[in-house]
Design a protein around this motif. Structure first.
Motif, PDB file in Angstrom:
ATOM      1  N   LEU A 180      31.056   3.778 -27.480  1.00 54.52           N
ATOM      2  CA  LEU A 180      30.113   4.459 -28.367  1.00 54.52           C
ATOM      3  C   LEU A 180      30.243   3.980 -29.804  1.00 54.52           C
ATOM      4  O   LEU A 180      29.247   3.910 -30.537  1.00 54.52           O
ATOM      5  CB  LEU A 180      30.339   5.975 -28.290  1.00 54.52           C
ATOM      6  N   LEU A 181      31.467   3.623 -30.216  1.00 58.65           N
ATOM      7  CA  LEU A 181      31.652   3.095 -31.568  1.00 58.65           C
ATOM      8  C   LEU A 181      30.992   1.734 -31.745  1.00 58.65           C
ATOM      9  O   LEU A 181      30.673   1.338 -32.870  1.00 58.65           O
ATOM     10  CB  LEU A 181      33.151   2.995 -31.891  1.00 58.65           C
ATOM     11  N   LEU A 182      30.788   1.015 -30.650  1.00 58.00           N
ATOM     12  CA  LEU A 182      30.093  -0.269 -30.724  1.00 58.00           C
ATOM     13  C   LEU A 182      28.581  -0.101 -30.872  1.00 58.00           C
ATOM     14  O   LEU A 182      27.862  -1.093 -30.994  1.00 58.00           O
ATOM     15  CB  LEU A 182      30.392  -1.096 -29.467  1.00 58.00           C
ATOM     16  N   GLY A 183      28.113   1.130 -30.867  1.00 58.35           N
ATOM     17  CA  GLY A 183      26.688   1.389 -31.053  1.00 58.35           C
ATOM     18  C   GLY A 183      25.932   1.637 -29.770  1.00 58.35           C
ATOM     19  O   GLY A 183      24.695   1.653 -29.787  1.00 58.35           O
ATOM     20  N   LEU A 184      26.637   1.834 -28.665  1.00 53.41           N
ATOM     21  CA  LEU A 184      25.974   2.060 -27.385  1.00 53.41           C
ATOM     22  C   LEU A 184      25.655   3.536 -27.197  1.00 53.41           C
ATOM     23  O   LEU A 184      26.327   4.408 -27.746  1.00 53.41           O
ATOM     24  CB  LEU A 184      26.844   1.566 -26.234  1.00 53.41           C
ATOM     25  N   HIS A 185      24.656   3.800 -26.384  1.00 53.84           N
ATOM     26  CA  HIS A 185      24.287   5.162 -26.022  1.00 53.84           C
ATOM     27  C   HIS A 185      24.970   5.541 -24.703  1.00 53.84           C
ATOM     28  O   HIS A 185      25.454   4.667 -23.973  1.00 53.84           O
ATOM     29  CB  HIS A 185      22.771   5.284 -25.893  1.00 53.84           C
ATOM     30  N   PRO A 186      25.054   6.841 -24.406  1.00 47.73           N
ATOM     31  CA  PRO A 186      25.749   7.272 -23.181  1.00 47.73           C
ATOM     32  C   PRO A 186      25.207   6.648 -21.901  1.00 47.73           C
ATOM     33  O   PRO A 186      25.983   6.304 -21.007  1.00 47.73           O
ATOM     34  CB  PRO A 186      25.554   8.796 -23.194  1.00 47.73           C
ATOM     35  N   GLU A 187      23.889   6.480 -21.794  1.00 49.42           N
ATOM     36  CA  GLU A 187      23.310   5.974 -20.547  1.00 49.42           C
ATOM     37  C   GLU A 187      23.775   4.554 -20.226  1.00 49.42           C
ATOM     38  O   GLU A 187      24.247   4.295 -19.111  1.00 49.42           O
ATOM     39  CB  GLU A 187      21.785   6.042 -20.619  1.00 49.42           C
ATOM     40  N   PRO A 188      23.672   3.560 -21.148  1.00 49.47           N
ATOM     41  CA  PRO A 188      24.184   2.214 -20.827  1.00 49.47           C
ATOM     42  C   PRO A 188      25.681   2.176 -20.596  1.00 49.47           C
ATOM     43  O   PRO A 188      26.173   1.369 -19.802  1.00 49.47           O
ATOM     44  CB  PRO A 188      23.769   1.369 -22.032  1.00 49.47           C
ATOM     45  N   VAL A 189      26.421   3.040 -21.288  1.00 50.06           N
ATOM     46  CA  VAL A 189      27.867   3.090 -21.057  1.00 50.06           C
ATOM     47  C   VAL A 189      28.155   3.550 -19.634  1.00 50.06           C
ATOM     48  O   VAL A 189      29.006   2.985 -18.934  1.00 50.06           O
ATOM     49  CB  VAL A 189      28.543   4.029 -22.082  1.00 50.06           C
ATOM     50  N   PHE A 190      27.442   4.577 -19.193  1.00 50.74           N
ATOM     51  CA  PHE A 190      27.635   5.072 -17.830  1.00 50.74           C
ATOM     52  C   PHE A 190      27.270   4.011 -16.800  1.00 50.74           C
ATOM     53  O   PHE A 190      27.983   3.823 -15.809  1.00 50.74           O
ATOM     54  CB  PHE A 190      26.799   6.334 -17.620  1.00 50.74           C
ATOM     55  N   MET A 191      26.160   3.292 -17.015  1.00 48.45           N
ATOM     56  CA  MET A 191      25.730   2.275 -16.065  1.00 48.45           C
ATOM     57  C   MET A 191      26.746   1.142 -15.991  1.00 48.45           C
ATOM     58  O   MET A 191      27.034   0.608 -14.911  1.00 48.45           O
ATOM     59  CB  MET A 191      24.359   1.735 -16.463  1.00 48.45           C
ATOM     60  N   ALA A 192      27.311   0.760 -17.150  1.00 48.73           N
ATOM     61  CA  ALA A 192      28.304  -0.318 -17.153  1.00 48.73           C
ATOM     62  C   ALA A 192      29.578   0.105 -16.415  1.00 48.73           C
ATOM     63  O   ALA A 192      30.145  -0.668 -15.630  1.00 48.73           O
ATOM     64  CB  ALA A 192      28.633  -0.718 -18.588  1.00 48.73           C
ATOM     65  N   LEU A 193      30.026   1.329 -16.645  1.00 44.02           N
ATOM     66  CA  LEU A 193      31.234   1.810 -15.968  1.00 44.02           C
ATOM     67  C   LEU A 193      30.988   2.016 -14.476  1.00 44.02           C
ATOM     68  O   LEU A 193      31.899   1.829 -13.665  1.00 44.02           O
ATOM     69  CB  LEU A 193      31.699   3.111 -16.611  1.00 44.02           C
ATOM     70  N   LYS A 194      29.777   2.410 -14.117  1.00 45.16           N
ATOM     71  CA  LYS A 194      29.449   2.549 -12.700  1.00 45.16           C
ATOM     72  C   LYS A 194      29.442   1.186 -12.007  1.00 45.16           C
ATOM     73  O   LYS A 194      29.860   1.062 -10.847  1.00 45.16           O
ATOM     74  CB  LYS A 194      28.090   3.236 -12.558  1.00 45.16           C
ATOM     75  N   LYS A 195      28.982   0.175 -12.725  1.00 47.39           N
ATOM     76  CA  LYS A 195      28.936  -1.173 -12.172  1.00 47.39           C
ATOM     77  C   LYS A 195      30.323  -1.796 -12.102  1.00 47.39           C
ATOM     78  O   LYS A 195      30.642  -2.536 -11.159  1.00 47.39           O
ATOM     79  CB  LYS A 195      28.006  -2.040 -13.022  1.00 47.39           C
ATOM     80  N   SER A 196      31.162  -1.487 -13.083  1.00 44.92           N
ATOM     81  CA  SER A 196      32.525  -2.050 -13.137  1.00 44.92           C
ATOM     82  C   SER A 196      33.516  -0.932 -13.448  1.00 44.92           C
ATOM     83  O   SER A 196      33.926  -0.750 -14.601  1.00 44.92           O
ATOM     84  CB  SER A 196      32.610  -3.152 -14.192  1.00 44.92           C
ATOM     85  N   PRO A 197      33.904  -0.124 -12.447  1.00 45.27           N
ATOM     86  CA  PRO A 197      34.827   0.992 -12.705  1.00 45.27           C
ATOM     87  C   PRO A 197      36.201   0.547 -13.195  1.00 45.27           C
ATOM     88  O   PRO A 197      36.916   1.343 -13.802  1.00 45.27           O
ATOM     89  CB  PRO A 197      34.923   1.687 -11.341  1.00 45.27           C
ATOM     90  N   HIS A 198      36.567  -0.721 -12.927  1.00 45.79           N
ATOM     91  CA  HIS A 198      37.895  -1.171 -13.349  1.00 45.79           C
ATOM     92  C   HIS A 198      38.025  -1.222 -14.872  1.00 45.79           C
ATOM     93  O   HIS A 198      39.142  -1.361 -15.393  1.00 45.79           O
ATOM     94  CB  HIS A 198      38.171  -2.564 -12.769  1.00 45.79           C
ATOM     95  N   LEU A 199      36.892  -1.093 -15.604  1.00 44.98           N
ATOM     96  CA  LEU A 199      36.980  -1.053 -17.068  1.00 44.98           C
ATOM     97  C   LEU A 199      37.762   0.168 -17.545  1.00 44.98           C
ATOM     98  O   LEU A 199      38.351   0.141 -18.636  1.00 44.98           O
ATOM     99  CB  LEU A 199      35.572  -1.028 -17.668  1.00 44.98           C
ATOM    100  N   LEU A 200      37.773   1.225 -16.737  1.00 45.40           N
ATOM    101  CA  LEU A 200      38.490   2.436 -17.137  1.00 45.40           C
ATOM    102  C   LEU A 200      39.997   2.253 -17.110  1.00 45.40           C
ATOM    103  O   LEU A 200      40.735   3.070 -17.675  1.00 45.40           O
ATOM    104  CB  LEU A 200      38.099   3.592 -16.218  1.00 45.40           C
TER     105      LEU A 200
END
Length: 392
Positions: A180-200
């Protein structure tokens, strides 16, 4: 006026003429002189009821004292005594057969919980319940509240918490906060984490370091949204691999800083490209196809596979529908647009651009593969001969 009156007090009353006064058991009774004194049955009933009332009061006092004595020795009775002060309440029957009403408490005041004391007791119980709650549940509740404040809805929160159950909730919050500090909104962040859960599973330090590096490349705000959607692995790649790709684009391909930023924004998969293949692809576009740096950036040329590029370009070239520009950038025939060559499906490419059949294109691809195999074998033979000459 009745001849019989009784009272419990000691105030003066008017006497009936010819009546004398007697004292009986603390009660003042009035009788006529010409008749012997006889205690009526109603007076006897009143006396027995008063004695019974005194016994009830004495019994309640004894019971309260016995509770106090037992409570000193048994803590659980002390708690029960505190929690049930309303058991000893006087009930009376209302007139005309109405329902019972609760009146004042019979117990002494020191055993009665006042409203403010009861309130403080409830607060203490709530505090004790909070201390007994599992710390993991508290951390999970805190994470849910923080995610709601960030703008995630209930469905997103449930999915985020179930992606990697082994990840600590605080680590989850740290990773999402960096996005979110990079300027992203919740929806794209969720989609990225859903696509690549290992980011967590990234550490907050690694996430902050990579985010800072992407900002230096100019990939902040809305640009990072496309990068994160197209290549979320950019956050898990080795820093050395990313540096090698950027170095090839800058030193071998001679792109400017602004062109590199736009290129990585439009073609995020370039981060995962092999540096040597990336350099060869640029040379093919620049020398064989006559494209400029700006054409390569704006047409997303580097994101297409090299095999696809060569097959379609060389097929058009042999059909006489594509010509390599000269040094001045001129051709004798107008070349088709790159979007009509690479961005369309194979069927559309054959119908609109090549004006050829699918069978002819399949035969050409097989011949092209055979030519490349022969050229590779010929090149390997030449290398072996050169090595033998050097040994001699």
């Amino acid at each position: 006026m009745s001849l019989w009156d009784s009272r419990l007090g000691g105030t003066e009353e008017l006497c009936h003429p010819g009546v004398r006064r007697n004292q009986t058991g603390g009660r003042t009774l009035w009788a006529r002189k010409d008749r012997p004194f006889r205690c009526p049955s109603s007076v006897r009933r009143l006396g027995s009821m008063a004695a019974l009332g005194r016994q009830v009061l004495d019994w309640h006092r004894l019971r309260a004292l016995s509770w106090a004595c037992l409570a000193r020795h048994t803590p659980h009775l002390r708690e029960q005594q505190r929690m049930s002060p309303s058991l000893f309440c006087k009930l009376t029957t209302a007139p005309n057969g109405e329902s019972l009403q609760e009146l004042s408490c019979v117990k002494p005041k020191k055993y009665v919980q006042e409203p403010e004391h009861r309130t403080s007791l409830v607060q203490c119980l709530h505090e004790e319940q909070r201390t007994c709650v599992d710390p993991k549940s508290l951390e999970l509740e805190k994470a849910i509240t923080s995610l709601q404040d960030m703008g995630f809805d209930e469905a997103h929160i449930n999915n985020l918490l179930s992606m990697q159950p082994s990840v600590h909730p605080q680590q989850l919050l740290d990773i999402i906060s960096e996005f979110l500090l990079l300027g992203l909104h919740p929806e794209p962040v969720f989609m990225a984490l859903k696509k690549s859960p290992h980011l967590l599973k990234l550490s907050p330090t690694q996430m902050k370091r990579r985010s800072s590096y992407l900002r230096k490349l100019g990939l902040g705000g809305g640009k990072l949204k496309r990068v994160l959607h197209g290549c979320p692995e950019v956050f898990t790649m080795r820093q050395r691999d990313i540096d090698n790709v950027v170095k090839v684009l800058k030193e071998k391909c001679l792109f400017t800083v602004q062109q590199i930023t736009e290129l990585l924004n439009r073609c995020p998969r370039v981060f995962q490209a092999d540096p040597s293949e990336l350099e060869y692809k640029f040379q093919y576009a620049y020398f064989r196809m006559g494209l400029t740096h700006l054409d390569i950036v704006r047409t997303d040329f580097l994101q297409y596979p090299l095999t696809k590029i060569k097959q379609r370009h060389m097929y058009l070239e042999r059909l006489g529908r594509y010509q390599t520009p000269d040094k001045k950038g001129q051709t004798q025939i107008p070349n088709p647009l790159l979007m009509d060559i690479l961005r369309v499906s194979e069927a559309e490419f054959l119908v609109r651009t090549a004006c050829s059949s699918a069978e002819e294109f399949e035969v050409f691809k097989k011949l092209l593969d055979r030519e490349e195999e022969e050229s590779e074998s010929h090149a390997s033979e030449e290398e072996e001969e050169e090595e033998e000459e050097e040994d001699e």
